[in-house]
Design a protein around this motif. Structure first.
Motif, PDB file in Angstrom:
ATOM      1  N   LYS A 100       0.844  -1.208   0.000  1.00 22.44           N
ATOM      2  CA  LYS A 100       0.000   0.000   0.000  1.00 22.44           C
ATOM      3  C   LYS A 100       0.879   1.258   0.000  1.00 22.44           C
ATOM      4  O   LYS A 100       0.558   2.261  -0.654  1.00 22.44           O
ATOM      5  CB  LYS A 100      -0.901  -0.045   1.253  1.00 22.44           C
ATOM      6  N   GLN A 101       1.976   1.199   0.731  1.00 26.46           N
ATOM      7  CA  GLN A 101       2.872   2.364   0.792  1.00 26.46           C
ATOM      8  C   GLN A 101       3.469   2.673  -0.581  1.00 26.46           C
ATOM      9  O   GLN A 101       3.574   3.836  -0.969  1.00 26.46           O
ATOM     10  CB  GLN A 101       4.002   2.120   1.810  1.00 26.46           C
ATOM     11  N   LEU A 102       3.859   1.614  -1.307  1.00 25.47           N
ATOM     12  CA  LEU A 102       4.403   1.839  -2.657  1.00 25.47           C
ATOM     13  C   LEU A 102       3.347   2.541  -3.514  1.00 25.47           C
ATOM     14  O   LEU A 102       3.643   3.489  -4.244  1.00 25.47           O
ATOM     15  CB  LEU A 102       4.804   0.510  -3.306  1.00 25.47           C
ATOM     16  N   GLU A 103       2.126   2.059  -3.356  1.00 28.32           N
ATOM     17  CA  GLU A 103       1.019   2.634  -4.142  1.00 28.32           C
ATOM     18  C   GLU A 103       0.773   4.098  -3.726  1.00 28.32           C
ATOM     19  O   GLU A 103       0.651   4.983  -4.569  1.00 28.32           O
ATOM     20  CB  GLU A 103      -0.216   1.779  -3.862  1.00 28.32           C
ATOM     21  N   TYR A 109       9.910   1.439  -5.636  1.00 26.62           N
ATOM     22  CA  TYR A 109      10.841   1.059  -4.559  1.00 26.62           C
ATOM     23  C   TYR A 109      11.059   2.246  -3.624  1.00 26.62           C
ATOM     24  O   TYR A 109      10.795   3.402  -3.984  1.00 26.62           O
ATOM     25  CB  TYR A 109      12.187   0.600  -5.143  1.00 26.62           C
ATOM     26  N   PHE A 110      11.526   1.927  -2.428  1.00 24.15           N
ATOM     27  CA  PHE A 110      11.897   2.986  -1.474  1.00 24.15           C
ATOM     28  C   PHE A 110      13.417   3.031  -1.353  1.00 24.15           C
ATOM     29  O   PHE A 110      14.055   1.986  -1.224  1.00 24.15           O
ATOM     30  CB  PHE A 110      11.278   2.732  -0.097  1.00 24.15           C
ATOM     31  N   ASP A 111      13.950   4.244  -1.393  1.00 26.37           N
ATOM     32  CA  ASP A 111      15.402   4.384  -1.238  1.00 26.37           C
ATOM     33  C   ASP A 111      15.815   3.997   0.179  1.00 26.37           C
ATOM     34  O   ASP A 111      16.838   3.357   0.385  1.00 26.37           O
ATOM     35  CB  ASP A 111      15.805   5.839  -1.505  1.00 26.37           C
ATOM     36  N   PHE A 112      14.996   4.424   1.142  1.00 28.76           N
ATOM     37  CA  PHE A 112      15.281   4.127   2.556  1.00 28.76           C
ATOM     38  C   PHE A 112      13.982   3.648   3.200  1.00 28.76           C
ATOM     39  O   PHE A 112      12.915   4.232   2.959  1.00 28.76           O
ATOM     40  CB  PHE A 112      15.806   5.380   3.283  1.00 28.76           C
TER      41      PHE A 112
END
Ligand code: SF4
Ligand code: SF4
Length: 376
Positions: A100-103, A109-112
Motif C-alpha cells: 500500500k505504501q508503494l502505491e 521502490y523505497f530508497d530508505f
C-alpha cells in the motif's frame, strides 16, 4: 548544501521531515501548494532526502509527498518511509502495508525504509518471528524494492541493543532523537555510542525537540549570542549536531517556507562548535533540566524499600520526560510495557522510599502526580 557520504551516495546533510507539513483546518488537511513550494526550494538548494511515514498527517503525508516528488526525476532525490510498528495491530500486516505504501507514494521502490519507532512497547513484537516483519523487509531489500534498510527508535539504549543484537547485521543506519538537550536527558549520547559500536551512521530526528529549542529565555540566549553574534538560536541546534561524529542525516520537520529557507541557509556551511561553545550549550541544557525535572541520580537506594517493588528511578525518568514535554507520547508508550502492578498507580504513598533518598525527592507526590497526568 553540505553533503555526507553514505555508502556510494551523497546525501544532503539536511533532510526534509514530512510529519509537520503546513496544514489547513486539520492535521490531515495538508496544504499541498505550500508543501510543493517548500519542496521546490529544497530541491533547488540541494536537499535530496525526504522522510515520510505511514502515520504522518493521518496517512496523507505519504500520498502528498509521493505526488509532489513524483514530478521530479527519480534519481534527483531519496525517499524514506517506515513500517508502522508503533501500532501493534499492524504487526501481522507487513506485506499489505508495504504494498500500500508503494502505491500511496507512487513508486516501485523505497530508497530508505525503516522499522518505525523501536521502543519498549513493541520490541517483543518486532523481534517475534511469527510476524515475519524482518524477513519480509530483508526479502524486499534483496529484490530491490528497498534500497537501504534501517530503524528509528524512541526506546532506551537497552531496547535498541536488543534490536541491534537481533537485526544489526542487516541494518544500515539508525535514526534517533538527538539534540543538545537530549544529549544527557534521553541519553542520546549513549545511543550515538551504541550505533557506533554497530558501525551504523546516525540519522537525527527532533533536532529542535519539536521546536522547544528554537527559542530560549533572555539570559541563556545572550550567552549564546555573545559567543556567536551571527547565529540565531535554532542554528545552534544544527551546529551542535554538525559537531558530532557519525551524524550523517539531520531531519527537520519544517512547517513553513521561512523555516525551510533558514535551515537551508544554516546548512550552506559546516560550523562546528569549539570546546567553549559546546560547554556553554550543554551548561544551558543542564540548567534547563535542573529547573524543571526531579534530580534522581539513579542510585537505587530507594527500590529495596518499596513494598510494591516499583522501579522508582525508571518511573521517575519517565515522569521527568512526561512533565518536561508537558504530556509527550514517550512515557505513556514506554508504560504500555510495564504491568499494572508496577505502574505509578500502584504506589500506596507509604513514603518508605523518601526516607532513604539522598536527593530528598518527594517520590510519593511524583507518583501521584504522574498517575493523575497519565489519566488526563
Ligand atoms: S511511596 Fe510509593 S514508591 Fe515510595 S516506597 Fe511507598 S509505594 Fe513505593
Ligand atoms: S533514592 Fe532517590 S535519587 Fe536514588 S534512585 Fe531513588 S529516587 Fe532516585
Amino acid at each position: 548544501m553540505i553533503y555526507k557520504k553514505f555508502q556510494d551516495l551523497e546525501l544532503s546533510a539536511l533532510g526534509m521531515g514530512a510529519m509537520r507539513l503546513p496544514v489547513g483546518k486539520s492535521y490531515e488537511d495538508i496544504d499541498e501548494a505550500a508543501t510543493e513550494k517548500m519542496v521546490a526550494y529544497a530541491m533547488e538548494n540541494g536537499v535530496n532526502y525526504y522522510d515520510t511515514a505511514w502515520g504522518y498527517h493521518d496517512g496523507q503525508s505519504e500520498i502528498v509527498m509521493g505526488r509532489i516528488l513524483g514530478k521530479y526525476p527519480k534519481d534527483s532525490y531519496y525517499l524514506a518511509t517506515k513500517f508502522p510498528g508503533y501500532d501493534l495491530s499492524n504487526m501481522d500486516k507487513v506485506e499489505e502495508i508495504f504494498e500500500k505504501q508503494l502505491e500511496k507514494c507512487g513508486t516501485e521502490y523505497f530508497d530508505f525504509y525503516l522499522f518505525h519507532n523501536v521502543c519498549e512497547m513493541n520490541i517483543d513484537a518486532y523481534l517475534d518471528p511469527k510476524y515475519g516483519i524482518f524477513d519480509y523487509l530483508v526479502k524486499q531489500k534483496k529484490n530491490g524494492r528497498i534500497r537501504h534498510l534501517g530503524f528509528s527508535a524512541h526506546g532506551s539504549c537497552s531496547v535498541m541493543k536488543r534490536f541491534l543484537d537481533a537485526y544489526g547485521e542487516q541494518m544500515e543506519f539508525g535514526q534517533i532523537q538527538l539534540n543538545w538537550l537530549d544529549w544527557t536527558f534521553q541519553d542520546a549520547r549513549g545511543k550515538v555510542e551504541l550505533l557506533k559500536e554497530y558501525h551504523l551512521p546516525v540519522w537525527v530526528m527532533e533536532p529542535l525537540r519539536g521546536g522547544k529549542l528554537a527559542s530560549l529565555p533572555e539570559e541563556p540566549a545572550k550567552v549564546l549570542s555573545d559567543l556567536r553574534p551571527d547565529e540565531d538560536i535554532p542554528a545552534w541546534a544544527f551546529r551542535f549536531l554538525q559537531s558530532l561524529d557519525g551524524v550523517t542525516m539531520i531531519l527537520s520537520g519544517m512547517s513553513d517556507f521561512e523555516q525551510m529557507q533558514k535551515n537551508v541557509k544554516t546548512f550552506e556551511t559546516e560550523k562546528t562548535l569549539d570546546g567553549k561553545e559546546m560547554d556553554a550549550l550543554l551548561g544551558i541544557a543542564d540548567a534547563m533540566l535542573k529547573k524543571s525535572v526531579l534530580p534522581c541520580t539513579g542510585c537505587r537506594y530507594c527500590t529495596s524499600h518499596c513494598p510494591k517493588g516499583l522501579d522508582i528511578p525508571a518511573l521517575l525518568e519517565l515522569y521527568n520526560e512526561h512533565s518536561f514535554t508537558e504530556g509527550g507520547f514517550i512515557a505513556p508508550m514506554a508504560l504500555m510495557a510495564v504491568p499494572d502492578e508496577k505502574k505509578p498507580s500502584a504506589c500506596v504513598g507509604c513514603r518508605s522510599c523518601e526516607a532513604v533518598c539522598p536527593q530528598q525527592i518527594k517520590i510519593s507526590e511524583a507518583m501521584a502526580d504522574f498517575n493523575k497526568r497519565l489519566n488526563g
